[in-house]
Scaffold this motif. Structure first.
Motif, PDB file in Angstrom:
ATOM      1  N   PRO A   1      33.254  35.370  37.470  1.00 34.26           N
ATOM      2  CA  PRO A   1      32.192  35.046  38.425  1.00 34.26           C
ATOM      3  C   PRO A   1      32.683  34.429  39.724  1.00 34.26           C
ATOM      4  CG  PRO A   1      32.312  33.374  36.731  1.00 34.26           C
ATOM      5  CD  PRO A   1      33.314  34.429  36.350  1.00 34.26           C
ATOM      6  N   GLU A   2      31.779  34.422  40.704  1.00 37.37           N
ATOM      7  CA  GLU A   2      31.969  33.649  41.920  1.00 37.37           C
ATOM      8  C   GLU A   2      32.020  32.163  41.547  1.00 37.37           C
ATOM      9  OE1 GLU A   2      29.511  35.826  45.329  1.00 37.37           O
ATOM     10  OE2 GLU A   2      28.330  35.612  43.514  1.00 37.37           O
ATOM     11  N   TRP A   3      32.318  31.344  42.534  1.00 37.56           N
ATOM     12  CA  TRP A   3      32.481  29.898  42.233  1.00 37.56           C
ATOM     13  C   TRP A   3      31.189  29.231  41.791  1.00 37.56           C
ATOM     14  CZ3 TRP A   3      33.575  26.608  47.295  1.00 37.56           C
ATOM     15  CH2 TRP A   3      32.559  26.836  48.227  1.00 37.56           C
ATOM     16  N   TRP A   4      30.070  29.941  41.845  1.00 38.36           N
ATOM     17  CA  TRP A   4      28.792  29.373  41.386  1.00 38.36           C
ATOM     18  C   TRP A   4      28.748  29.237  39.861  1.00 38.36           C
ATOM     19  CZ3 TRP A   4      27.142  27.963  45.885  1.00 38.36           C
ATOM     20  CH2 TRP A   4      27.217  28.806  46.989  1.00 38.36           C
ATOM     21  N   GLY A   5      29.635  29.939  39.154  1.00 38.35           N
ATOM     22  CA  GLY A   5      29.613  29.918  37.689  1.00 38.35           C
ATOM     23  C   GLY A   5      29.015  31.193  37.111  1.00 38.35           C
TER      24      GLY A   5
ATOM     25  N   ALA B   1      40.046  46.063  31.082  1.00 34.03           N
ATOM     26  CA  ALA B   1      40.111  45.881  32.529  1.00 34.03           C
ATOM     27  C   ALA B   1      39.443  44.562  32.893  1.00 34.03           C
ATOM     28  CB  ALA B   1      39.415  47.042  33.239  1.00 34.03           C
ATOM     29  N   ALA B   2      39.592  44.168  34.154  1.00 37.36           N
ATOM     30  CA  ALA B   2      38.944  42.944  34.648  1.00 37.36           C
ATOM     31  C   ALA B   2      38.445  43.185  36.059  1.00 37.36           C
ATOM     32  CB  ALA B   2      39.927  41.775  34.642  1.00 37.36           C
ATOM     33  N   ILE B   3      37.250  42.668  36.334  1.00 30.13           N
ATOM     34  CA  ILE B   3      36.760  42.646  37.710  1.00 30.13           C
ATOM     35  C   ILE B   3      36.387  41.208  38.043  1.00 30.13           C
ATOM     36  CG2 ILE B   3      35.900  45.013  37.487  1.00 30.13           C
ATOM     37  CD1 ILE B   3      33.016  43.795  37.627  1.00 30.13           C
ATOM     38  N   GLY B   4      36.388  40.892  39.336  1.00 32.10           N
ATOM     39  CA  GLY B   4      36.052  39.525  39.724  1.00 32.10           C
ATOM     40  C   GLY B   4      35.540  39.457  41.141  1.00 32.10           C
ATOM     41  N   PHE B   5      34.689  38.457  41.371  1.00 30.12           N
ATOM     42  CA  PHE B   5      34.030  38.262  42.652  1.00 30.12           C
ATOM     43  C   PHE B   5      34.447  36.914  43.236  1.00 30.12           C
ATOM     44  CE2 PHE B   5      31.634  41.025  39.940  1.00 30.12           C
ATOM     45  CZ  PHE B   5      31.194  42.044  40.770  1.00 30.12           C
ATOM     46  N   CYS B   6      34.906  36.891  44.486  1.00 32.81           N
ATOM     47  CA  CYS B   6      35.338  35.654  45.162  1.00 32.81           C
ATOM     48  C   CYS B   6      36.360  34.905  44.298  1.00 32.81           C
ATOM     49  CB  CYS B   6      34.145  34.766  45.492  1.00 32.81           C
ATOM     50  SG  CYS B   6      32.868  35.536  46.465  1.00 32.81           S
TER      51      CYS B   6
ATOM     52  N   PHE C   1      36.300  41.812  44.395  1.00 30.60           N
ATOM     53  CA  PHE C   1      35.351  41.870  45.495  1.00 30.60           C
ATOM     54  C   PHE C   1      35.441  40.563  46.276  1.00 30.60           C
ATOM     55  CE2 PHE C   1      34.006  44.531  42.069  1.00 30.60           C
ATOM     56  CZ  PHE C   1      33.324  45.605  42.606  1.00 30.60           C
ATOM     57  N   HIS C   2      35.702  40.667  47.571  1.00 34.99           N
ATOM     58  CA  HIS C   2      35.846  39.490  48.458  1.00 34.99           C
ATOM     59  C   HIS C   2      36.555  38.348  47.731  1.00 34.99           C
ATOM     60  CE1 HIS C   2      31.794  38.656  46.642  1.00 34.99           C
ATOM     61  NE2 HIS C   2      31.529  39.881  47.034  1.00 34.99           N
ATOM     62  N   ALA C   3      37.765  38.664  47.266  1.00 32.80           N
ATOM     63  CA  ALA C   3      38.502  37.726  46.404  1.00 32.80           C
ATOM     64  C   ALA C   3      39.416  36.791  47.182  1.00 32.80           C
ATOM     65  CB  ALA C   3      39.357  38.511  45.407  1.00 32.80           C
ATOM     66  N   ASN C   4      39.632  35.620  46.601  1.00 29.13           N
ATOM     67  CA  ASN C   4      40.760  34.765  46.975  1.00 29.13           C
ATOM     68  C   ASN C   4      42.015  35.462  46.440  1.00 29.13           C
ATOM     69  OD1 ASN C   4      42.863  32.886  46.804  1.00 29.13           O
ATOM     70  ND2 ASN C   4      41.530  31.179  46.281  1.00 29.13           N
ATOM     71  N   LEU C   5      42.912  35.861  47.329  1.00 30.30           N
ATOM     72  CA  LEU C   5      44.060  36.692  46.939  1.00 30.30           C
ATOM     73  C   LEU C   5      45.331  35.896  46.674  1.00 30.30           C
ATOM     74  CD1 LEU C   5      43.495  39.488  49.630  1.00 30.30           C
ATOM     75  CD2 LEU C   5      42.873  39.588  47.207  1.00 30.30           C
ATOM     76  N   SER C   6      45.293  34.572  46.962  1.00 34.69           N
ATOM     77  CA  SER C   6      46.529  33.792  46.862  1.00 34.69           C
ATOM     78  C   SER C   6      46.924  33.598  45.402  1.00 34.69           C
ATOM     79  CB  SER C   6      46.359  32.436  47.540  1.00 34.69           C
ATOM     80  OG  SER C   6      45.311  31.716  46.935  1.00 34.69           O
TER      81      SER C   6
END
Length: 244
Positions: free
Chosen positions: A39-43, A117-122, A144-149
């Motif tokens: 999930p996004e950082w919202w949880g 597989a895995a998908i992730g947002f932000c 999707f619009h991920a933190n890439l670091s």
């Protein structure tokens, strides 16, 4: 679309945190490929669960994962930031919690454990990427619009997944320089990857609630329906190819 079933699954990470995932799978007589949804950082909120149900309708078993424990969610960016930063305090927390989720998904009767597989947002995009960097048995990762670091840069031979990064050109939180650094990291580690950059798309472009969240929190997010549509199509094409 396939008829689906859903349930919550409790699991425990190596650090002892009690996590609660949301599982969705098609009604099927045979095991199907499995995808974790970070999930996004919202949880682990309604949006993440919706994406899991959509995956199930497309024939995949999906687990919307809990990264904070007790399926905590928020709509306040200061609270989200606090919870996210807690998972950065120990460098192993993210991978340990994501690994526990992946193992939980793979253990479900509905899941073909050889096709994951895995998908992730932000923030969840970082979770998925760090999981891939840890040599997890993933065939594909889409962000999707991920933190890439990275926690630590990918090493050659340590990334099993083919990686797809879906990024907004107008993203003020993850710059095009960050994207270029990611490209160099993947090339140095000899990872098969692709980056698609969407014009006029901001951070959060895949989430229809991004504008509302931006207004409430004074953060630079924006929904873009066309980028959402195209990014999901690209993700499903990757999953179809890698999990066939």
């Amino acid at each position: 679309m396939a008829a689906i079933k859903t349930r919550e699954i409790q699991y425990t990470a190596q650090d002892g945190s009690q996590l609660i995932g949301y599982f969705a799978a098609p009604e099927s007589d045979t095991p199907v490929p499995g995808v974790i949804v970070a999930p996004e950082w919202w949880g682990r909120n309604d949006y993440t669960e919706q994406r899991a149900r959509e995956l199930a309708e497309h024939g995949y078993a999906a687990l919307a994962i809990d990264m904070y424990g007790d399926k905590k969610v928020t709509t306040a960016s200061n609270q989200a930031y606090e919870w996210m930063m807690q998972t950065f305090e120990d460098p192993d927390t993210i991978v340990n919690r994501a690994t526990a989720a992946l193992n939980t998904l793979a253990a479900q009767d509905e899941v073909d454990a050889d096709k994951l597989a895995a998908i992730g947002f932000c923030y969840g995009g970082k979770v998925a990427l760090d999981l891939a960097r840890s040599n997890a048995p993933l065939q594909a990762v889409a962000t999707f619009h991920a933190n890439l670091s990275p926690k630590a840069p990918a090493q050659e031979g340590q990334v099993q997944a083919e990686i797809l990064v879906l990024h907004g050109e107008q993203d003020s939180m993850v710059s095009l320089d960050d994207v270029e650094s990611f490209r160099k990291e993947m090339q140095a580690a000899n990872v098969k990857y692709d980056v698609i950059i969407f014009k006029d798309a901001k951070h959060g472009f895949s989430n229809p609630l991004a504008d509302e969240r931006a207004k409430a929190n004074g953060v630079d997010l924006g929904y873009n329906a066309e980028a959402e549509k195209q990014s999901l199509e690209a993700m499903y094409a990757l999953l179809a190819r890698r999990l066939a």
